[in-house]
Design a protein around this motif. Structure first.
Motif, short mmCIF file in Angstrom:
data_model
loop_
_atom_site.label_atom_id
_atom_site.label_comp_id
_atom_site.label_asym_id
_atom_site.label_seq_id
_atom_site.Cartn_x
_atom_site.Cartn_y
_atom_site.Cartn_z
N ILE A 1 39.72 42.89 28.01
CA ILE A 1 40.97 42.64 28.75
C ILE A 1 40.77 43.07 30.19
CG2 ILE A 1 43.37 43.39 29.00
CD1 ILE A 1 43.36 43.76 25.89
N ILE A 2 40.98 42.15 31.12
CA ILE A 2 40.88 42.47 32.55
C ILE A 2 42.29 42.50 33.13
CG2 ILE A 2 39.79 41.91 34.75
CD1 ILE A 2 37.77 42.37 32.55
N LEU A 3 42.71 43.66 33.59
CA LEU A 3 44.10 43.85 34.03
C LEU A 3 44.31 43.44 35.48
CD1 LEU A 3 44.82 47.39 32.52
CD2 LEU A 3 45.49 45.16 31.57
N PRO A 4 45.52 42.92 35.80
CA PRO A 4 45.88 42.60 37.18
C PRO A 4 46.64 43.74 37.85
CG PRO A 4 47.49 41.66 35.72
CD PRO A 4 46.53 42.42 34.84
N GLU A 5 46.42 44.94 37.38
CA GLU A 5 47.15 46.13 37.86
C GLU A 5 46.35 47.37 37.48
OE1 GLU A 5 50.76 45.75 35.68
OE2 GLU A 5 49.73 45.61 33.76
N GLY A 6 46.83 48.53 37.91
CA GLY A 6 46.16 49.77 37.56
C GLY A 6 46.24 50.05 36.07
#
Length: 299
Positions: free
Chosen positions: A164-169
């Motif tokens: 999973i690559i997050l678009p946030e911290g």
């Protein structure tokens, strides 16, 4: 892999006005491999202009992160080589993560597509991920609703793994209700390229897409509109020389009007096998096998 003071210094450097990831990476990669934290800080101060030095030294930045979070910087020998190769100096200087970091050693296919995926798109996404999972190929996606969530869910239920690559911290990460019952940390890696406390933004979502592309051996864009994040991810992948596969619809739904545009730009079309009515991924598997052969000679 954690050297928290080193990570904190790099994050602190990212907060200095006029300093971007390209400059930071060039600076960090110019240092000798073994450097202690005091030397690193001294080198950082010498690297900055007078006004930037003041800002850096007076910064009250403090690294706030959860107990189960780990970090890896571009200075670390275990930093993903694929990101360095494909993003060059635009690679994230630091990655934070939770879960099984060894999944980065597997063959990886990135899956992207519309949040408002059609029923046909749901079927194709599930089928593609199921076939990949049967060969123990790790699935990378962005944890959004629609295609992303289908990709993560199918990978786990089929006994494979997912990143999973997050678009946030990473401090904002929560296990989604739809995935709670099947969650298995041995098969999951959650990654973020942002400061742990950073919140979601459109710009960060676009940067996240570049990281998905960089970490993936192949990209499959299930459904892309004529504009938007999925279309941009497909186009960017093609420009970066990645193998991109896109389902070809006889009559595309509105959520897949960009599919033929991507195929015309150089993506491989995914067609259905007449005998099984399953997606024909033979070319995908052929490319992954060829990359395996190449890797044997490059060791």
């Amino acid at each position: 892999m954690n050297n928290i003071r080193q990570i904190e210094l790099i994050y602190q450097l990212t907060q200095v006005k006029g300093i971007g990831s390209v400059q930071i990476n060039r600076f960090l990669l110019s240092l000798r491999e073994e450097i202690d934290n005091s030397e690193l800080e001294e080198n950082m101060i010498n690297f900055l202009s007078y006004s930037q030095k003041n800002q850096f030294q007076k910064s009250d930045f403090s690294l706030d992160y959860k107990e189960n979070v780990s970090f890896i910087s571009i200075l670390n020998e275990h930093y993903p080589k694929d990101l360095k190769l494909h993003l060059s100096t635009r690679t994230p200087p630091v990655l934070s993560y939770i879960g099984n970091i060894n999944l980065l050693k597997k063959k990886r296919v990135g899956i992207s597509g519309s949040r408002k995926v059609s029923s046909k798109g749901i079927s194709i996404a599930t089928d593609c991920v199921s076939q990949l999972a049967q060969r123990d190929i790790c699935i990378i996606s962005g944890y959004a609703t629609g295609v992303d969530q289908i990709a993560h869910y199918t990978a786990i239920t089929e006994g494979a793994s997912t990143i999973i690559i997050l678009p946030e911290g990473i401090n904002s990460f929560r296990i989604k209700k739809e995935l709670e019952s099947i969650w298995d940390w041995s098969k999951i890696l959650v990654l973020s390229e942002f400061i742990p406390s950073d919140k979601w933004s459109v710009g960060r979502a676009m940067l996240r897409n570049n990281t998905i592309i960089g970490l993936s051996d192949i990209m499959i864009i299930v459904e892309a509109g004529e504009i938007g994040g999925s279309f941009d991810a497909g186009l960017s992948s093609i420009k970066k020389g990645k193998y991109v596969f896109v389902p070809r619809y006889v009559t595309p739904p509105e959520s897949a009007l960009g599919n033929d545009l991507l195929i015309n730009k150089g993506a491989f079309p995914i067609l259905m096998k007449k005998d099984t009515q399953k997606a024909n991924l033979n070319k995908v598997f052929e490319i992954l096998e060829e990359q395996d052969k190449y890797s044997l000679f490059s060791m």
